[in-house]
Motif scaffolding. Sequence first.
Motif, PDB file in Angstrom:
ATOM      1  N   LEU A  69     -61.659 -27.261 -13.424  1.00 52.65           N
ATOM      2  CA  LEU A  69     -62.893 -27.935 -13.028  1.00 52.65           C
ATOM      3  C   LEU A  69     -62.787 -29.445 -13.227  1.00 52.65           C
ATOM      4  O   LEU A  69     -63.222 -30.227 -12.374  1.00 52.65           O
ATOM      5  CB  LEU A  69     -64.076 -27.380 -13.822  1.00 52.65           C
ATOM      6  N   VAL A  70     -62.220 -29.873 -14.355  1.00 48.61           N
ATOM      7  CA  VAL A  70     -62.066 -31.313 -14.600  1.00 48.61           C
ATOM      8  C   VAL A  70     -61.234 -31.943 -13.488  1.00 48.61           C
ATOM      9  O   VAL A  70     -61.565 -33.015 -12.965  1.00 48.61           O
ATOM     10  CB  VAL A  70     -61.421 -31.564 -15.981  1.00 48.61           C
ATOM     11  N   ARG A  71     -60.165 -31.270 -13.097  1.00 52.24           N
ATOM     12  CA  ARG A  71     -59.318 -31.803 -12.023  1.00 52.24           C
ATOM     13  C   ARG A  71     -60.059 -31.797 -10.681  1.00 52.24           C
ATOM     14  O   ARG A  71     -59.943 -32.739  -9.887  1.00 52.24           O
ATOM     15  CB  ARG A  71     -58.026 -30.998 -11.942  1.00 52.24           C
ATOM     16  N   ALA A  72     -60.836 -30.738 -10.447  1.00 52.92           N
ATOM     17  CA  ALA A  72     -61.591 -30.648  -9.195  1.00 52.92           C
ATOM     18  C   ALA A  72     -62.703 -31.686  -9.125  1.00 52.92           C
ATOM     19  O   ALA A  72     -63.090 -32.121  -8.042  1.00 52.92           O
ATOM     20  CB  ALA A  72     -62.178 -29.242  -9.045  1.00 52.92           C
ATOM     21  N   TYR A  73     -63.219 -32.094 -10.298  1.00 50.12           N
ATOM     22  CA  TYR A  73     -64.312 -33.067 -10.358  1.00 50.12           C
ATOM     23  C   TYR A  73     -63.817 -34.509 -10.375  1.00 50.12           C
ATOM     24  O   TYR A  73     -64.617 -35.428 -10.516  1.00 50.12           O
ATOM     25  CB  TYR A  73     -65.147 -32.827 -11.630  1.00 50.12           C
ATOM     26  N   ARG A  74     -62.522 -34.736 -10.234  1.00 54.15           N
ATOM     27  CA  ARG A  74     -61.966 -36.084 -10.416  1.00 54.15           C
ATOM     28  C   ARG A  74     -62.731 -37.135  -9.627  1.00 54.15           C
ATOM     29  O   ARG A  74     -63.049 -38.204 -10.143  1.00 54.15           O
ATOM     30  CB  ARG A  74     -60.486 -36.109 -10.017  1.00 54.15           C
ATOM     31  N   ASP A  75     -63.051 -36.844  -8.388  1.00 54.86           N
ATOM     32  CA  ASP A  75     -63.769 -37.805  -7.546  1.00 54.86           C
ATOM     33  C   ASP A  75     -65.205 -37.373  -7.295  1.00 54.86           C
ATOM     34  O   ASP A  75     -65.838 -37.823  -6.341  1.00 54.86           O
ATOM     35  CB  ASP A  75     -63.033 -37.976  -6.210  1.00 54.86           C
ATOM     36  N   ASP A  76     -65.716 -36.528  -8.161  1.00 55.88           N
ATOM     37  CA  ASP A  76     -67.086 -36.028  -8.034  1.00 55.88           C
ATOM     38  C   ASP A  76     -68.016 -36.871  -8.891  1.00 55.88           C
ATOM     39  O   ASP A  76     -67.645 -37.315  -9.986  1.00 55.88           O
ATOM     40  CB  ASP A  76     -67.154 -34.558  -8.477  1.00 55.88           C
ATOM     41  N   SER A  77     -69.229 -37.078  -8.423  1.00 50.91           N
ATOM     42  CA  SER A  77     -70.178 -37.920  -9.156  1.00 50.91           C
ATOM     43  C   SER A  77     -70.599 -37.310 -10.487  1.00 50.91           C
ATOM     44  O   SER A  77     -71.137 -38.012 -11.347  1.00 50.91           O
ATOM     45  CB  SER A  77     -71.418 -38.176  -8.304  1.00 50.91           C
ATOM     46  N   GLN A  78     -70.356 -35.999 -10.674  1.00 53.99           N
ATOM     47  CA  GLN A  78     -70.763 -35.357 -11.929  1.00 53.99           C
ATOM     48  C   GLN A  78     -69.618 -35.238 -12.935  1.00 53.99           C
ATOM     49  O   GLN A  78     -69.744 -34.536 -13.938  1.00 53.99           O
ATOM     50  CB  GLN A  78     -71.344 -33.969 -11.645  1.00 53.99           C
ATOM     51  N   LEU A  79     -68.519 -35.921 -12.676  1.00 56.22           N
ATOM     52  CA  LEU A  79     -67.388 -35.853 -13.601  1.00 56.22           C
ATOM     53  C   LEU A  79     -67.798 -36.269 -15.013  1.00 56.22           C
ATOM     54  O   LEU A  79     -67.486 -35.586 -15.994  1.00 56.22           O
ATOM     55  CB  LEU A  79     -66.248 -36.749 -13.113  1.00 56.22           C
ATOM     56  N   SER A  80     -68.507 -37.402 -15.139  1.00 57.64           N
ATOM     57  CA  SER A  80     -68.901 -37.894 -16.457  1.00 57.64           C
ATOM     58  C   SER A  80     -69.787 -36.889 -17.180  1.00 57.64           C
ATOM     59  O   SER A  80     -69.641 -36.655 -18.388  1.00 57.64           O
ATOM     60  CB  SER A  80     -69.635 -39.232 -16.319  1.00 57.64           C
ATOM     61  N   HIS A  81     -70.714 -36.302 -16.451  1.00 57.95           N
ATOM     62  CA  HIS A  81     -71.620 -35.308 -17.038  1.00 57.95           C
ATOM     63  C   HIS A  81     -70.821 -34.143 -17.605  1.00 57.95           C
ATOM     64  O   HIS A  81     -71.101 -33.650 -18.709  1.00 57.95           O
ATOM     65  CB  HIS A  81     -72.593 -34.823 -15.952  1.00 57.95           C
ATOM     66  N   LEU A  82     -69.806 -33.683 -16.886  1.00 55.79           N
ATOM     67  CA  LEU A  82     -68.975 -32.583 -17.354  1.00 55.79           C
ATOM     68  C   LEU A  82     -68.182 -32.976 -18.596  1.00 55.79           C
ATOM     69  O   LEU A  82     -68.138 -32.234 -19.580  1.00 55.79           O
ATOM     70  CB  LEU A  82     -68.024 -32.154 -16.230  1.00 55.79           C
ATOM     71  N   LEU A  83     -67.570 -34.152 -18.578  1.00 55.44           N
ATOM     72  CA  LEU A  83     -66.736 -34.587 -19.700  1.00 55.44           C
ATOM     73  C   LEU A  83     -67.523 -34.632 -21.002  1.00 55.44           C
ATOM     74  O   LEU A  83     -67.013 -34.261 -22.064  1.00 55.44           O
ATOM     75  CB  LEU A  83     -66.142 -35.972 -19.409  1.00 55.44           C
ATOM     76  N   LEU A  84     -68.776 -35.091 -20.929  1.00 60.16           N
ATOM     77  CA  LEU A  84     -69.573 -35.265 -22.139  1.00 60.16           C
ATOM     78  C   LEU A  84     -70.045 -33.933 -22.735  1.00 60.16           C
ATOM     79  O   LEU A  84     -70.566 -33.913 -23.842  1.00 60.16           O
ATOM     80  CB  LEU A  84     -70.772 -36.162 -21.852  1.00 60.16           C
ATOM     81  N   ASP A  88     -54.770 -37.679 -17.714  1.00 61.00           N
ATOM     82  CA  ASP A  88     -54.590 -37.705 -16.256  1.00 61.00           C
ATOM     83  C   ASP A  88     -55.629 -38.584 -15.563  1.00 61.00           C
ATOM     84  O   ASP A  88     -55.445 -38.967 -14.403  1.00 61.00           O
ATOM     85  CB  ASP A  88     -54.671 -36.287 -15.689  1.00 61.00           C
ATOM     86  N   LEU A  89     -56.721 -38.883 -16.273  1.00 63.01           N
ATOM     87  CA  LEU A  89     -57.786 -39.700 -15.696  1.00 63.01           C
ATOM     88  C   LEU A  89     -57.659 -41.179 -16.074  1.00 63.01           C
ATOM     89  O   LEU A  89     -58.509 -41.992 -15.701  1.00 63.01           O
ATOM     90  CB  LEU A  89     -59.157 -39.184 -16.166  1.00 63.01           C
ATOM     91  N   PHE A  90     -56.593 -41.534 -16.796  1.00 64.29           N
ATOM     92  CA  PHE A  90     -56.471 -42.895 -17.318  1.00 64.29           C
ATOM     93  C   PHE A  90     -56.416 -43.935 -16.203  1.00 64.29           C
ATOM     94  O   PHE A  90     -56.825 -45.087 -16.399  1.00 64.29           O
ATOM     95  CB  PHE A  90     -55.227 -43.010 -18.201  1.00 64.29           C
ATOM     96  N   ASP A  91     -55.930 -43.547 -15.040  1.00 63.80           N
ATOM     97  CA  ASP A  91     -55.844 -44.503 -13.922  1.00 63.80           C
ATOM     98  C   ASP A  91     -57.034 -44.393 -12.985  1.00 63.80           C
ATOM     99  O   ASP A  91     -57.005 -44.940 -11.870  1.00 63.80           O
ATOM    100  CB  ASP A  91     -54.542 -44.280 -13.136  1.00 63.80           C
ATOM    101  N   HIS A  92     -58.088 -43.742 -13.413  1.00 58.31           N
ATOM    102  CA  HIS A  92     -59.267 -43.580 -12.561  1.00 58.31           C
ATOM    103  C   HIS A  92     -59.871 -44.947 -12.244  1.00 58.31           C
ATOM    104  O   HIS A  92     -59.932 -45.833 -13.094  1.00 58.31           O
ATOM    105  CB  HIS A  92     -60.311 -42.703 -13.263  1.00 58.31           C
TER     106      HIS A  92
END
Length: 420
Positions: free
Chosen positions: A167-182, A198-202
């Motif tokens: 899911l984290v990988r699928a959400y990479r360019d999704d607006s809810q990525l931050s919500h999921l991470l937290l 893997d998100l360090f270069d976002h």
Amino acid sequence: MKKIFVPCLLLLLATAACQKRAVTAHEDDVLARVCDIEKSRHGETGGGIVLFGNRAMDEYRRAPGSPRHLVKALGRAEGVCRGALIQLLTVFHFDYLDQRFFRITATWREQDWVFFANALSQTTGPLFERYTLVLLDPERPAAVRKIAVNRLSQFDQAPHEKMLGRLVRAYRDDSQLSHLLLHLDLVALPASTTWFADLFDHANPDVHRDIMLAWSTSERDDKSDLIARYLNHGDPGVRRFAESLTAQLAGQDKLTMRTEVRQIQVTKNGDQTDLNQGFIEAVYQLDLQAMESALDNGAELNSRDNLGTPALILLLNLSSFRAVPKQYTPLVRARGLKIMEQREQALAAAQFLLGLGADVNIATESGETPLYMAAMYGNKVFATLLLNHGADPSLRNSAGFTPLDIARTLENQRMVELLR
């Protein structure tokens, strides 16, 4: 013999058909009553996230029907009635729904998924966990995924580590990525270190900020080392945020985004503290006359309840239908207010306190102001009231979040526009 058998067979078939029609009519009648109960509470359509009541549930519990009939009735239902039937199907016939899930949900609309997401909160166990993850699929409506993300903290995430990683990988360019991470349990998910790396270069600096917040509020022993990698990030704003969190973590095990529970001693000798608690009880009862009387007798305008929550935030909680501490529950139940009445009276009580000079920026022990909490709850009406009385939208909680930050993280665009 044949002349006798055939009439008897026809009689049995006719009897069975009559019984089936009677059962169907009875089930239709029960479902109609359920729908009528909810329509009387919410109107024909309901709108938004409808909170279904116990009366409808009890009506069906007394005479539950077959799940097949419920699914058939769902195909004809509209508006709030659809939501009520989806709730009955989820709560009473989850195994049946599970076996035929994709077939039953093939024609569901966005609001149906919202109904299901809320009905899921009344279930527990493996099915609750499995379908919380199903609702997190990037193909689901944003409102549904937002509800599902908030459920992650209600069960052990460790057995679902692989799915959460996907899911984290699928959400990479999704607006809810931050919500999921937290909402990830970083202690239970050791592989999350790799996901975040893997998100360090976002390209979005807000993502890096939320990654650091997720680390800093976790129980991970290596949080400082993980945040330190951002001290050399290419974005100056990201570097400054990393420096700020590193400084805040000095001497602390972790930062907190939740209100710390603080017991306030209440004496019984009629002193100031006792008066304050009388005022707090009036607040929970939404009794303006009793509130005014307590203040006239010397209660403090910015009193807190026994858990340390300021009166203004208590009114926000009541306006937003948040859970009430057990010791105050009887006071709330005694009011017997309908949903809209409670919202309106809580807002009126807040206007009353602010008009008397209550501290509009009063904070919890972890720094959440009423405006921050209103942004977190998505209560735009209450937030507007606070802003009109001078609430400061730039104030941060102990984790470094402003009201605008939490509104953006929760993807509440209307709140974001209000706070900008």
